[in-house]
Write a protein that holds these residues in place. Sequence first.
Motif, short mmCIF file in Angstrom:
data_model
loop_
_atom_site.label_atom_id
_atom_site.label_comp_id
_atom_site.label_asym_id
_atom_site.label_seq_id
_atom_site.Cartn_x
_atom_site.Cartn_y
_atom_site.Cartn_z
N LEU A 61 -2.56 -3.22 -6.14
CA LEU A 61 -2.30 -1.84 -6.00
C LEU A 61 -2.72 -1.46 -4.42
CD1 LEU A 61 -1.61 1.08 -6.94
CD2 LEU A 61 -4.09 1.23 -7.59
N VAL A 62 -3.69 -2.11 -4.09
CA VAL A 62 -4.13 -1.63 -2.56
C VAL A 62 -3.02 -2.27 -1.81
CG1 VAL A 62 -5.54 -2.38 -0.66
CG2 VAL A 62 -6.38 -1.69 -2.89
N VAL A 63 -2.36 -3.35 -1.88
CA VAL A 63 -1.36 -3.88 -0.92
C VAL A 63 -0.14 -3.28 -1.09
CG1 VAL A 63 0.04 -6.14 -0.79
CG2 VAL A 63 -2.79 -6.18 -0.85
N GLU A 64 0.37 -2.71 -2.32
CA GLU A 64 1.65 -2.00 -2.58
C GLU A 64 1.26 -0.88 -1.83
OE1 GLU A 64 4.41 -3.34 -3.58
OE2 GLU A 64 2.93 -5.35 -3.76
N GLN A 65 0.29 -0.12 -1.82
CA GLN A 65 -0.10 1.28 -1.05
C GLN A 65 0.21 0.96 0.63
OE1 GLN A 65 -3.75 2.65 -2.66
NE2 GLN A 65 -2.80 3.68 -4.15
N GLU A 66 -0.38 -0.11 1.06
CA GLU A 66 -0.34 -0.49 2.52
C GLU A 66 1.15 -0.84 2.79
OE1 GLU A 66 -2.89 -0.24 4.62
OE2 GLU A 66 -3.79 0.71 2.95
N ILE A 67 1.82 -1.55 2.07
CA ILE A 67 3.35 -1.97 2.32
C ILE A 67 4.15 -0.72 1.99
CG2 ILE A 67 5.51 -3.26 1.39
CD1 ILE A 67 3.40 -5.53 0.53
N ALA A 68 3.81 0.37 1.67
CA ALA A 68 4.65 1.35 1.39
C ALA A 68 4.40 2.21 2.88
CB ALA A 68 4.15 2.54 0.29
N ALA A 69 3.05 2.13 3.45
CA ALA A 69 2.83 2.84 4.74
C ALA A 69 3.49 2.16 5.57
CB ALA A 69 1.15 2.92 4.70
N HIS A 70 3.74 0.84 5.67
CA HIS A 70 4.30 0.07 6.44
C HIS A 70 5.88 0.49 6.25
CE1 HIS A 70 1.55 -3.52 6.79
NE2 HIS A 70 1.03 -2.41 7.64
N ALA A 71 6.46 0.53 5.13
CA ALA A 71 7.98 0.84 5.18
C ALA A 71 8.23 2.35 5.82
CB ALA A 71 8.39 0.98 3.45
N LYS A 72 7.17 3.20 5.64
CA LYS A 72 7.36 4.50 6.13
C LYS A 72 7.43 4.53 7.74
CE LYS A 72 5.49 9.28 5.16
NZ LYS A 72 4.58 9.98 4.57
N LEU A 73 6.62 3.60 8.41
CA LEU A 73 6.75 3.42 9.61
C LEU A 73 7.81 2.90 10.20
CD1 LEU A 73 3.01 2.36 10.46
CD2 LEU A 73 3.93 4.62 11.27
N GLU A 74 8.29 1.88 9.30
CA GLU A 74 9.45 1.27 9.90
C GLU A 74 10.62 2.33 9.78
OE1 GLU A 74 10.12 -2.40 7.84
OE2 GLU A 74 8.57 -3.44 9.08
N GLN A 75 10.77 2.94 8.82
CA GLN A 75 12.10 4.02 8.50
C GLN A 75 11.71 4.76 9.66
OE1 GLN A 75 14.60 4.00 6.88
NE2 GLN A 75 15.31 5.56 8.12
N MET A 76 10.68 5.51 10.23
CA MET A 76 10.43 6.25 11.35
C MET A 76 11.11 5.57 12.70
SD MET A 76 6.97 8.30 10.98
CE MET A 76 6.55 9.05 9.32
N MET A 77 10.76 4.25 12.60
CA MET A 77 11.34 3.65 14.12
C MET A 77 12.68 3.29 13.87
SD MET A 77 8.37 0.46 14.64
CE MET A 77 8.25 0.02 12.69
N ARG A 78 13.41 3.31 12.85
CA ARG A 78 14.68 3.23 12.57
C ARG A 78 15.64 4.56 13.12
NH1 ARG A 78 13.34 0.31 7.64
NH2 ARG A 78 13.82 -1.96 7.96
N GLU A 79 14.67 5.59 12.61
CA GLU A 79 15.40 6.86 13.19
C GLU A 79 15.18 7.06 14.69
OE1 GLU A 79 13.42 10.32 11.02
OE2 GLU A 79 13.23 9.00 9.23
N LEU A 80 14.29 6.59 15.26
CA LEU A 80 14.53 6.48 16.71
C LEU A 80 15.49 5.73 17.46
CD1 LEU A 80 10.68 5.88 17.50
CD2 LEU A 80 11.75 8.06 18.12
N GLU A 81 15.99 4.73 16.58
CA GLU A 81 17.33 4.15 17.28
C GLU A 81 18.48 4.82 16.92
OE1 GLU A 81 17.57 -0.07 16.88
OE2 GLU A 81 15.70 0.03 15.70
N ARG A 82 18.61 5.89 16.29
CA ARG A 82 19.86 6.72 16.12
C ARG A 82 20.26 7.21 17.46
NH1 ARG A 82 18.35 11.52 12.79
NH2 ARG A 82 17.64 11.93 14.80
#
Length: 178
Positions: A61-82
């Motif tokens: 559970l702990v790791v899945e929450q951390e991975i979700a936080a990483h996914a959110k950051l990666e999505q923001m980085m993708r938005e910066l490339e738009r």
Amino acid sequence: MLIEEHRDLWQLGTELSCLSPSEPLAHALGELMTAELVRHIVAEESFVYPVARTHLPQGDLVVEQEIAAHAKLEQMMRELERPGLTRAEFDALHVRMPAEARRHMQTEEEWLFPLLAERLSAEELLALGRKAIEAKEKASIRQRLAEPEGSLLNRIVASGTTLVDRVRAYLQDTGYAS
């Protein structure tokens, strides 16, 4: 080592937020920050999180929450490339992204890392640190971005996917995430 990387990434983000998106330095610094942040994320997911899964209560559970936080950051980085990102959009992302990153880093530094330190022996912690250092040296993003023709930068630009995805693929190709 990971806390030190958090500080380095924070510094890159601070420097980037002071630049206009149209400045050439902003583009180069943004690419460096994205590449370094993805490398850091992959390191945590490859080396720290498997240990957390097995050594922490409710580790999955702990790791899945951390991975979700990483996914959110990666999505923001993708938005910066738009393409055609306006200054207002750039600024908004550079308010949201550091806030998300700060929350994530604080969770790790104040909760996850201390829990792991309590549950792992000194030898296990040193071995984990050595693995992370070796992987970081093996897949130096800064060195590859600075190479001339045939460089990582040329290869990833030619691939047509986002920088986040290209860096992840590069790290997997070098055996970083093995």
